[in-house]
Enzyme design. Structure first.
Site, PDB file in Angstrom:
ATOM      1  CG  HIS A 166      -5.707   1.462   5.562  1.00  0.00           C
ATOM      2  ND1 HIS A 166      -5.223   2.439   6.400  1.00  0.00           N
ATOM      3  CD2 HIS A 166      -4.658   0.646   5.300  1.00  0.00           C
ATOM      4  CE1 HIS A 166      -3.941   2.221   6.623  1.00  0.00           C
ATOM      5  NE2 HIS A 166      -3.574   1.137   5.973  1.00  0.00           N
ATOM      6  CE  LYS A 204      -0.461   3.129   4.777  1.00  0.00           C
ATOM      7  NZ  LYS A 204      -0.298   3.257   6.237  1.00  0.00           N
ATOM      8  CD  GLU A 264      -2.961  -2.698   7.389  1.00  0.00           C
ATOM      9  OE1 GLU A 264      -1.835  -2.680   6.887  1.00  0.00           O
ATOM     10  OE2 GLU A 264      -3.837  -1.852   7.126  1.00  0.00           O
ATOM     11  N   GLY A 316       2.823   2.419  10.768  1.00  0.00           N
ATOM     12  CA  GLY A 316       3.691   3.574  10.608  1.00  0.00           C
ATOM     13  C   GLY A 316       4.376   4.039  11.873  1.00  0.00           C
ATOM     14  CG  ASN A 354      -1.844   1.169   1.290  1.00  0.00           C
ATOM     15  OD1 ASN A 354      -1.934   1.955   0.335  1.00  0.00           O
ATOM     16  ND2 ASN A 354      -2.540   1.318   2.399  1.00  0.00           N
ATOM     17  CB  SER A 393       5.737  -1.392  11.652  1.00  0.00           C
ATOM     18  OG  SER A 393       5.227  -0.098  11.907  1.00  0.00           O
ATOM     19  CD  GLU A 427      -3.373   5.451   6.687  1.00  0.00           C
ATOM     20  OE1 GLU A 427      -2.305   5.074   7.197  1.00  0.00           O
ATOM     21  OE2 GLU A 427      -3.606   5.362   5.464  1.00  0.00           O
TER      22      GLU A 427
END
Length: 304
Positions: free
Chosen positions: A144, A62, A214, A220, A60, A260, A146
């Site tokens: 996701h 992003k 996730e 991140g 991904n 990560s 986000e």
């Protein structure tokens, strides 16, 4: 709170379950393989039942990249030696999908990072599943963290988006995962199951769905769930599918880990029986490292 007579109570496990003093500290915390040929065992009602699907690694990208940096990344991916028995997918930003599609080897399929809930029209800034199919996308990411926690998409909206994408022959990477405060409050399973329900309430078939666990606290941040932590949740997700969808779906649906993931930790994660691959963020922007993660599938073969 004391457990009822005859009921198995659970120990605390990194926020997955609340503490119960009635369990000995010798009670096993994790679903683990005793040896390469060990039979599956059940602790606390969670049945370790490894999936049967092909190893899957998604990248991904992003909101990253320029025409030049993506050209370099694609060149690195084109020259990489990748294990054959792995499905490999990358998700560029929308505006670079066509560039990547025209230059990337066919061995690697293209995913979008999002799609609209229905047919296109007067929806400023959105991209329809039909448009993605038109430019050669095979996959789309939905759910996701986000999109959930920054954009504000809820479980049912995400489930409906996934269902429409599937109806247009896009395959779906369905993301679930808890925030740090939810893990610390012992709500990991509750959160993941509720998010799964959002998909299950809306999709009619799981054939073209890959589930990506996730944990938000690991995305991140450089923090990674330990292989045992990830395996515990993956096994629980598979058990939820078995109980709420079907045993066949539980066995065949691939459950991949994201958060990560990098070239240093992927091998140990890949060895776990219910980890069927990865959804990779930052490390997917580095062609050689992404190749290492793809090739960690060999660890799955050794562990099996």
């Amino acid at each position: 709170m004391a457990s009822a007579p005859g009921k198995l109570a659970y120990p605390q496990f990194s926020g997955l379950r609340r503490t119960c003093a009635c369990v000995s500290n010798t009670h096993p915390l994790f679903l683990r393989r005793a040896d390469a040929a060990a039979s599956r065992r059940s602790f606390g009602g969670i049945f370790a039942m490894a999936g049967t699907g092909k190893f899957f690694v998604g990248g991904n990208w992003k909101c990253n990249g320029t025409k030049d940096s993506i050209s370099k990344l694609v060149a690195d991916l084109n020259s990489a030696t990748l294990e054959n028995d792995v499905d490999v997918v990358v998700a560029p930003p929308f505006i670079y999908i066509d560039q990547v599609k025209r230059s990337l080897v066919d061995r690697i399929e293209i995913s979008a990072q999002n799609s609209w809930i229905g047919k296109g029209g007067a929806f400023t800034g959105e991209i329809s599943a039909e448009q993605l199919i038109d430019i050669g996308c095979k996959w789309v990411i939905h759910g996701h963290s986000e999109r959930r926690h920054i954009i504000g998409e809820d479980d049912q909206f995400i489930g409906k988006k996934a269902a429409y994408a599937l109806s247009q022959n896009l395959k779906v990477i369905a993301c679930i995962g808890e925030k740090l405060d939810e893990r610390e409050a012992g709500k990991t399973f509750d959160v993941c199951f509720q998010q799964l329900k959002g998909f299950a309430d809306n999709v009619s078939s799981w054939t073209n769905i890959v589930i990506a666990y996730e944990p938000v606290w690991a995305i991140g941040t450089g923090k990674v769930a330990t292989p045992e932590q990830a395996q515990e949740v993956h096994a629980a997700v598979r058990d939820w599918l078995k109980k709420n969808v079907s045993a066949e779906v539980a066995s065949e649906t691939r459950i991949i880990y994201g958060g990560s993931v990098n070239g240093s930790n992927c091998a140990d994660l890949a060895k776990k029986e219910d980890i069927d691959g990865f959804l990779v963020g930052g490390a997917s922007l580095k062609g050689p490292e992404f190749a290492v993660i793809v090739n960690s599938a060999t660890e799955k073969k050794v562990a099996a």
